[in-house]
Every structure is written in structure tokens, then in C-alpha cells.
Design an enzyme around this catalytic site. Structure first.
Site, short mmCIF file in Angstrom:
data_model
loop_
_atom_site.label_atom_id
_atom_site.label_comp_id
_atom_site.label_asym_id
_atom_site.label_seq_id
_atom_site.Cartn_x
_atom_site.Cartn_y
_atom_site.Cartn_z
N ALA A 183 0.86 -1.18 0.00
CA ALA A 183 0.00 0.00 0.00
C ALA A 183 0.90 1.23 0.00
CB ALA A 183 -0.89 -0.03 1.24
N GLY A 188 0.63 -4.99 1.08
CA GLY A 188 -0.60 -5.04 0.28
C GLY A 188 -0.38 -5.70 -1.08
N GLU A 229 -0.68 -9.27 -0.40
CA GLU A 229 -2.09 -9.55 -0.10
C GLU A 229 -2.94 -9.53 -1.37
OE1 GLU A 229 -1.95 -6.42 2.90
OE2 GLU A 229 -2.74 -7.87 4.34
N GLU A 289 4.82 -5.04 7.16
CA GLU A 289 4.11 -3.96 7.84
C GLU A 289 4.61 -3.72 9.26
OE1 GLU A 289 2.72 -6.38 6.05
OE2 GLU A 289 1.09 -5.59 4.82
C1 HXC Z 1 5.06 4.26 -1.40
C2 HXC Z 1 6.97 3.27 -2.20
C3 HXC Z 1 6.61 2.04 -1.63
C4 HXC Z 1 5.37 1.99 -0.91
C5 HXC Z 1 8.50 1.77 -2.63
N1 HXC Z 1 8.14 3.07 -2.81
N2 HXC Z 1 7.58 1.14 -1.91
N3 HXC Z 1 6.21 4.38 -2.08
N4 HXC Z 1 4.64 3.13 -0.82
N5 HXC Z 1 4.91 0.86 -0.36
C6 HXC Z 1 8.86 4.10 -3.54
C7 HXC Z 1 10.12 4.55 -2.78
O1 HXC Z 1 9.77 5.53 -1.81
C8 HXC Z 1 10.94 5.15 -3.89
O2 HXC Z 1 10.44 6.43 -4.22
C9 HXC Z 1 10.62 4.22 -5.07
O3 HXC Z 1 9.38 3.58 -4.75
C10 HXC Z 1 11.67 3.16 -5.27
O4 HXC Z 1 11.87 2.50 -4.03
P1 HXC Z 1 13.32 2.26 -3.38
O5 HXC Z 1 13.08 2.05 -1.93
O6 HXC Z 1 14.24 3.38 -3.76
O7 HXC Z 1 13.77 0.94 -4.11
P2 HXC Z 1 14.72 -0.22 -3.54
O8 HXC Z 1 15.91 0.38 -2.84
O9 HXC Z 1 14.97 -1.13 -4.70
O10 HXC Z 1 13.87 -0.96 -2.43
C11 HXC Z 1 12.70 -1.67 -2.80
C12 HXC Z 1 11.87 -2.04 -1.54
C13 HXC Z 1 11.60 -0.76 -0.73
C14 HXC Z 1 12.67 -3.06 -0.69
C15 HXC Z 1 10.59 -2.68 -2.04
O11 HXC Z 1 11.08 0.25 -1.61
C16 HXC Z 1 10.63 -0.96 0.37
O12 HXC Z 1 10.97 -1.49 1.42
N6 HXC Z 1 9.39 -0.49 0.18
C17 HXC Z 1 8.36 -0.55 1.19
C18 HXC Z 1 7.83 -1.95 1.31
C19 HXC Z 1 6.76 -2.03 2.38
O13 HXC Z 1 6.98 -1.70 3.56
N7 HXC Z 1 5.54 -2.44 1.99
C20 HXC Z 1 4.43 -2.55 2.89
C21 HXC Z 1 3.67 -1.27 2.88
S1 HXC Z 1 2.43 -1.24 4.10
P3 HXC Z 1 11.45 7.68 -4.43
O14 HXC Z 1 10.53 8.82 -4.68
O15 HXC Z 1 12.26 7.76 -3.18
O16 HXC Z 1 12.28 7.29 -5.62
C22 HXC Z 1 1.18 -2.09 3.42
C23 HXC Z 1 -0.02 -2.13 4.28
C24 HXC Z 1 -0.96 -3.17 3.81
O17 HXC Z 1 1.23 -2.58 2.35
C25 HXC Z 1 -2.20 -3.10 4.59
C26 HXC Z 1 -3.38 -2.81 3.78
C27 HXC Z 1 -3.25 -2.99 2.35
#
Ligand code: HXC
Length: 259
Positions: free
Chosen positions: A66, A110, A113, A133
Site C-alpha cells: 500500500a 498489500g 495480499e 508492515e
Molecule cells: C510508497 C513506495 C513504496 C510503498 C516503494 N516506494 N515502496 N512508495 N509506498 N509501499 C517508492 C520509494 O519511496 C521510492 O520512491 C521508489 O518507490 C523506489 O523505491 P526504493 O526504496 O528506492 O527501491 P529499492 O531500494 O529497490 O527498495 C525496494 C523495496 C523498498 C525493498 C521494495 O522500496 C521498500 O521497502 N518499500 C516498502 C515496502 C513495504 O513496507 N511495503 C508494505 C507497505 S504497508 P522515491 O521517490 O524515493 O524514488 C502495506 C499495508 C498493507 O502494504 C495493509 C493494507 C493494504
């Protein structure tokens, strides 16, 4: 229909393909994307020519979760009053034709999911699954704590949800989350092959099979078996059952008319 966060096309006029399209954000799932995804799925489901759907992302990410930026300032009042997740994410549960997730790269939070809400997952060898998360001070909110243990068992689901670590495609396949792993450059070919195969079967039988397998997760064994039995009986009322069995007996290829 023009979409901002997804692209949509059909293959062989039979398979509806939806590609998540926020590549710079690794397909982070915002409200607009989830609304569009729901609209596209419903449109394909209502189209009699379409027999199967595929949801996919980019090579680097199916979806990295998400949209954290969007969620960061939400309050309890916002998410509770707006019925966050339930309102826009659960459309997929009402889709009656099969939906395959073709996953390459990250399927996190998400994103994992969403893949699990599809009927089965075909993974590229670079796929990575996880429920991270916990690192954000929350828990999975789109069914991750429920569908993941059903798919991979309690031990691995707890491990993933509590540590936030990622699981490789190989680990996911061994654990039962993924139905098959294919080389990255063969992901769409293999997925479309499965989708086209499904399209050529009786659509009524396909929908009944999906409904019946899903029932296994919603009922006890006796009720589930009874549900299956009644659907099985009902299929003897279709022309497709006559065609399928007659074709076998007469050693020819069945041509189903979805009737
Ligand atoms: C918003 C995101 C994002 C996310 C990545 N980006 N994941 N933006 N929401 N979930 C954005 C980053 O901010 C970045 O933007 C760009 O995408 C590229 O990501 P990087 O981090 O630079 O890439 P990398 O170093 O290759 O790392 C990839 C990654 C990392 C390991 C996937 O991005 C990451 O950990 N993302 C978050 C994963 C996460 O926590 N997901 C769960 C979310 S909570 P910029 O502008 O900086 O270039 C969730 C809740 C679910 O899903 C509950 C209800 C649905």
C-alpha cells in the site's frame, strides 16, 4: 476506458490483462489504483468474451505494498470512517471468473495480499514475497494475517509477519504460496498459456470450480463437500457436460459453448 494507474488489454480476445502501472513507486497501491483495478476487473467479469483475467506488474515490482506516503498521515477516524481497504480492495473477492497473479519482483505488504486475493500465483524466479508492515508500526490489513497462514502454515506466516523478512520465489513455491515458478522472461508467456487453457474449458465449470475451491476456506469439510456435490450435480444440466463427455468418448477435441 482511460486509466491513470493501470493499463488494460486483452489477449486473443479472451484474456483480460491488467498491468499495475506506477513504476516509479514500485506499483505502490494507492486508492486511485485500487478503484481502477476494481473497475477493470468488474468490466472483464461482465464481458462474456472474457474467460480469465491476469493481474501483473513490472519486472521489478508486482507491488511494493500500500502507498506508505498516502497512509502516513491517516488517522483512525479517517480509515474507520472511510472503511479503508474494505471499500476499494475487496472488489476482487466478488469476481467470479478466474484471476491469475503473474508476479515478478517485489510483492510486499498489500502487494502480497493482492496476489493472495487472486486465484493462484505464477511467480517469476526473481519474485520476493513478504509482509513487512511490522516495520512500519502496523500489521497486514488486507487479509495477510489470514490468507498467508492458510497458504503456508502458521510457522512461516508468523515468521514473515513478525520479522518482516522477504521470502524468495523458491521458498514461496515450496511453502505452497505459489503454484509454479518460471524464468522471468517467460512469466507472461506461461501465465497467458494457463489463462488461455482455462478460457477454452466450459466457463460454467470453471466458475463452479473456483467457487467450490474457495468454499474450502469458508466452511467445514462436510458443508464444503456438500457444496461441491451439488455444483457437480448441477453441471449435468449443462450442454458443456454433454459436449465434454461425448468428445472424450468419441476421441475428439471438445468445443465448449459455455452453456
Ligand atoms: C510508497 C513506495 C513504496 C510503498 C516503494 N516506494 N515502496 N512508495 N509506498 N509501499 C517508492 C520509494 O519511496 C521510492 O520512491 C521508489 O518507490 C523506489 O523505491 P526504493 O526504496 O528506492 O527501491 P529499492 O531500494 O529497490 O527498495 C525496494 C523495496 C523498498 C525493498 C521494495 O522500496 C521498500 O521497502 N518499500 C516498502 C515496502 C513495504 O513496507 N511495503 C508494505 C507497505 S504497508 P522515491 O521517490 O524515493 O524514488 C502495506 C499495508 C498493507 O502494504 C495493509 C493494507 C493494504
Amino acid at each position: 476506458m482511460a486509466y491513470e494507474f493501470i493499463t488494460v488489454h486483452t489477449e486473443a480476445d479472451k484474456v483480460g490483462v491488467i498491468t499495475l502501472n506506477r513504476p516509479k513507486q514500485l506499483n505502490a497501491l494507492n486508492a486511485g489504483l485500487m478503484i481502477e483495478l476494481g473497475q477493470a476487473l468488474k468490466a472483464f467479469d461482465a464481458d462474456h468474451a472474457i474467460g480469465c483475467m491476469v493481474i501483473t506488474g513490472s519486472e521489478k515490482a508486482f507491488a511494493a505494498g500500500a502507498d506508505i506516503g498516502a497512509m502516513a498521515t491517516y488517522t483512525f477516524a479517517d480509515v474507520y470512517k472511510d472503511d479503508y481497504i474494505t471499500r476499494d480492495w475487496e472488489t476482487i473477492r466478488s469476481i467470479r471468473k478466474p484471476v491469475i497473479a503473474a508476479v515478478s519482483g517485489f510483492a510486499l505488504g498489500g502487494g502480497c495480499e493482492l496476489a493472495m486475493m487472486c486465484d493462484f500465483i505464477i511467480a517469476a524466479d526473481n519474485a520476493k514475497f513478504g509482509q513487512p508492515e511490522i516495520k512500519l508500526g502496523v500489521i497486514p490489513g488486507a487479509g495477510g494475517t489470514q490468507r498467508l497462514p492458510r497458504a503456508v502454515g502458521k510457522a512461516k506466516a508468523m515468521d514473515l509477519a513478525l520479522t518482516g523478512r522477504m521470502m524468495s520465489a523458491t521458498e514461496a513455491e515450496q511453502a505452497g504460496l505459489v503454484s509454479r515458478i518460471v524464468p522471468l522472461d517467460k512469466l507472461m508467456e506461461e501465465t497467458l498459456g494457463a489463462a488461455l487453457m482455462i478460457c477454452d474449458y466450459s466457463q460454467i465449470a470453471v466458475m463452479a470450480a473456483k467457487e467450490s475451491v474457495n468454499r474450502a476456506f469458508e466452511s467445514g469439510l462436510a458443508d464444503g463437500v456438500m457444496f461441491e456435490r451439488r455444483l457437480f450435480h448441477a453441471l449435468f444440466a449443462t450442454a458443456d457436460q454433454k459436449e465434454g463427455m461425448d468428445a472424450f468418448v468419441n476421441k475428439r477435441k471438445a468445443v465448449f459453448k459455455h452453456q
